[in-house]
Design a protein around this motif. Structure first.
Motif, PDB file in Angstrom:
ATOM      1  N   SER A 178      39.045 -45.474  70.523  1.00  0.00           N
ATOM      2  CA  SER A 178      37.765 -45.075  71.112  1.00  0.00           C
ATOM      3  C   SER A 178      37.889 -43.862  72.023  1.00  0.00           C
ATOM      4  O   SER A 178      36.878 -43.284  72.416  1.00  0.00           O
ATOM      5  N   TYR A 179      39.115 -43.480  72.372  1.00  0.00           N
ATOM      6  CA  TYR A 179      39.341 -42.300  73.199  1.00  0.00           C
ATOM      7  C   TYR A 179      40.657 -41.639  72.784  1.00  0.00           C
ATOM      8  O   TYR A 179      41.421 -42.179  71.980  1.00  0.00           O
ATOM      9  N   VAL A 180      40.917 -40.466  73.331  1.00  0.00           N
ATOM     10  CA  VAL A 180      42.093 -39.680  72.956  1.00  0.00           C
ATOM     11  C   VAL A 180      43.306 -40.113  73.778  1.00  0.00           C
ATOM     12  O   VAL A 180      43.239 -40.159  75.011  1.00  0.00           O
ATOM     13  N   PHE A 181      44.403 -40.389  73.091  1.00  0.00           N
ATOM     14  CA  PHE A 181      45.662 -40.745  73.752  1.00  0.00           C
ATOM     15  C   PHE A 181      46.497 -39.472  73.966  1.00  0.00           C
ATOM     16  O   PHE A 181      46.366 -38.498  73.246  1.00  0.00           O
ATOM     17  N   GLY A 182      47.386 -39.522  74.950  1.00  0.00           N
ATOM     18  CA  GLY A 182      48.367 -38.451  75.138  1.00  0.00           C
ATOM     19  C   GLY A 182      47.880 -37.232  75.879  1.00  0.00           C
ATOM     20  O   GLY A 182      48.601 -36.232  75.961  1.00  0.00           O
ATOM     21  N   LEU A 183      46.670 -37.274  76.427  1.00  0.00           N
ATOM     22  CA  LEU A 183      46.154 -36.107  77.149  1.00  0.00           C
ATOM     23  C   LEU A 183      46.873 -35.925  78.482  1.00  0.00           C
ATOM     24  O   LEU A 183      47.154 -36.888  79.192  1.00  0.00           O
TER      25      LEU A 183
END
Length: 472
Positions: free
Chosen positions: A405-410
């Motif tokens: 549901s969201y971006v990982f690793g930012l």
């Protein structure tokens, strides 16, 4: 007499170049970042050190030996030297001990070379490691130990990145106030004093922005051809290092009239050619990167193509969950992104960023209602948003579990160059925009330099105290 002396003193302070302030700051802050940051405790620094060592050996591209392994044949020690510090990559509040340093210090170079896997950095261009590779080259001539070689690699990166920052501020002049505040943030200092390619990307971005600020003051017909060539190569190097920054090659179009499109087009073309050439070269050594458990670029792409609206949902959810944290990382979260600075630094850092951004507009606020200024600023914000979405989507495809549901690793370091391009906004003001408050025109440069000096001193003290308290 006192008034005259004060006026003379103010003019003396106002005449101090920003590049001098930054050089003095980095003489101390760079040393603190280099020495006080424990070895390899900058994001992905072990892999960046290995890549810099390969470049110093003359290796421009990697060797792919399997669908999941790509790297180079190097002394095994370049990989082993980071192992004593691996437990600190995930912060547990532990201190660096003398025995850990001794273990790294006592390591000797191994022979013969073995295959060292570095899939996440082998795709980066050798231009990103010029500073670190130069330091390693010197270390080899001095027969330095692996530990000494690592620190000379850091020193080489620091020297080159500092020189790029000083050159950028020299070119920008007083228009570089916002750039200076960003470069003086602990996050930037930490990256520039490491083996990471991100330090060079920051220096190159600051240089590109400063050149654009100067070109904006001249008619396009007066643009120096060498600056045009240098700018196109700079943008090419930046884009080759981080693909989402490819949008930066459009920035020259924002500082010139629409009819004068030829030289901006040549900058775009040169940068694009460099980027495409490196892309074609590195394809032979690239391998799929390993992300979080459950990630798959192919399946993730299929998931988005089947439900394009998910792109918007993922973006909005990511911004809602992580925007505040990422902005703090832009200012500084040390180590591998887990070491917080004092809360008051983030508050004062936000104030410093706001004031330095607004400084060129003081006395010229009426000009911001100019139609051309609003259009060009909107286009710049468009580049900012497109690049941000590019960063999101790259990490969503490569690093995030399928259907997340969201971006990982930012990490906040990816967005520092985006904030740097916002320094172009004053270049969009009408050329005839004059200072509406002439009585403060002489005081502003003096007060601004005092403000910069105080903030940089505070940043230096914060960097030292945070690193010493957390790690030592």
């Amino acid at each position: 007499m006192i008034a005259l002396n004060c006026s003379h003193f103010s003019k003396k302070i106002a005449s101090i170049p920003l590049t001098v302030l930054y050089g003095i700051f980095m003489l101390f802050a760079g040393g603190v970042g280099l020495i006080m940051t424990p070895p390899f405790l900058v994001p992905d620094e072990p892999s960046h050190f290995i890549r810099a060592y390969q470049v110093a050996q003359g290796g421009m591209t990697g060797t792919r030996i399997s669908p999941t392994q790509s790297g180079a044949y190097l002394p095994e020690t370049v990989e082993d030297i980071a192992k004593p510090f691996t437990p600190f990559f995930t912060d547990k509040g532990e201190k660096i001990t003398g025995s850990i340093l001794a273990q790294a210090f006592d390591m000797q170079w191994s022979t013969p070379p073995v295959f060292v896997n570095m899939p996440n950095t082998v795709v980066y261009p050798p231009t990103s490691y010029i500073g670190g590779a130069a330091g390693i080259f010197v270390a080899q001539r001095l027969n330095a130990s692996p530990f000494g070689t690592f620190y000379l690699a850091r020193a080489g990166s620091l020297i080159l990145n500092t020189c790029l920052g000083m050159l950028a501020l020299w070119i920008a002049g007083d228009a570089g106030v916002f750039l200076l505040i960003l470069l003086a943030m602990p996050a930037c200092v930490s990256l520039e004093a490491s083996c990471s390619q991100d330090g060079l990307v920051l220096g190159l971005t600051a240089l590109a922005v400063s050149i654009l600020l100067q070109l904006a003051k001249r008619p396009v017909s007066d643009w120096n051809n060498w600056l045009v060539v240098g700018l196109s190569l700079t943008f090419g190097c930046i884009a080759a290092a981080k693909v989402p920054y490819l949008s930066f090659i459009c920035l020259p179009f924002l500082i010139c009239p629409l009819k004068d499109w030829k030289k901006p087009l040549s900058i775009l073309g040169g940068g694009l050619v460099f980027f495409l050439l490196w892309t074609l070269i590195q394809i032979q050594s690239s391998v799929p990167l390993l992300g979080m458990p459950g990630s798959s670029s192919a399946e993730q792409l299929h998931y988005l193509l089947n439900a394009p609206a998910k792109v918007i949902n993922v973006t909005l959810t990511t911004l809602r969950l992580k925007s505040g944290h990422l902005f703090r990382q832009v200012m500084g979260m040390l180590g591998w992104g887990y070491v917080n600075l004092p809360k008051k630094f983030y508050t004062l850092g936000e104030i410093a960023l706001f004031l330095s951004f607004m400084w060129p507009f003081f006395g010229r606020l009426k000009s911001v209602r100019n139609k051309e200024f609003l259009i060009r600023t909107s286009l710049l914000l468009g580049v900012f948003l497109i690049t941000t979405e590019g960063i999101f989507m790259v990490l969503y495809l490569v690093f995030s579990p399928v259907g997340a549901s969201y971006v990982f690793g930012l990490q906040g370091r990816y967005f520092i160059p985006l904030f740097m391009i916002l320094a172009l906004c004053p270049a969009f003001l009408p050329k005839n925009a004059t200072n509406e408050n002439a009585t403060s025109a002489l005081a502003k440069p003096c007060l601004m330099r005092v403000f910069l000096a105080l903030f940089m001193l505070y940043s230096l003290c914060t960097l030292y105290s945070t690193l010493s308290a957390h790690y030592w």
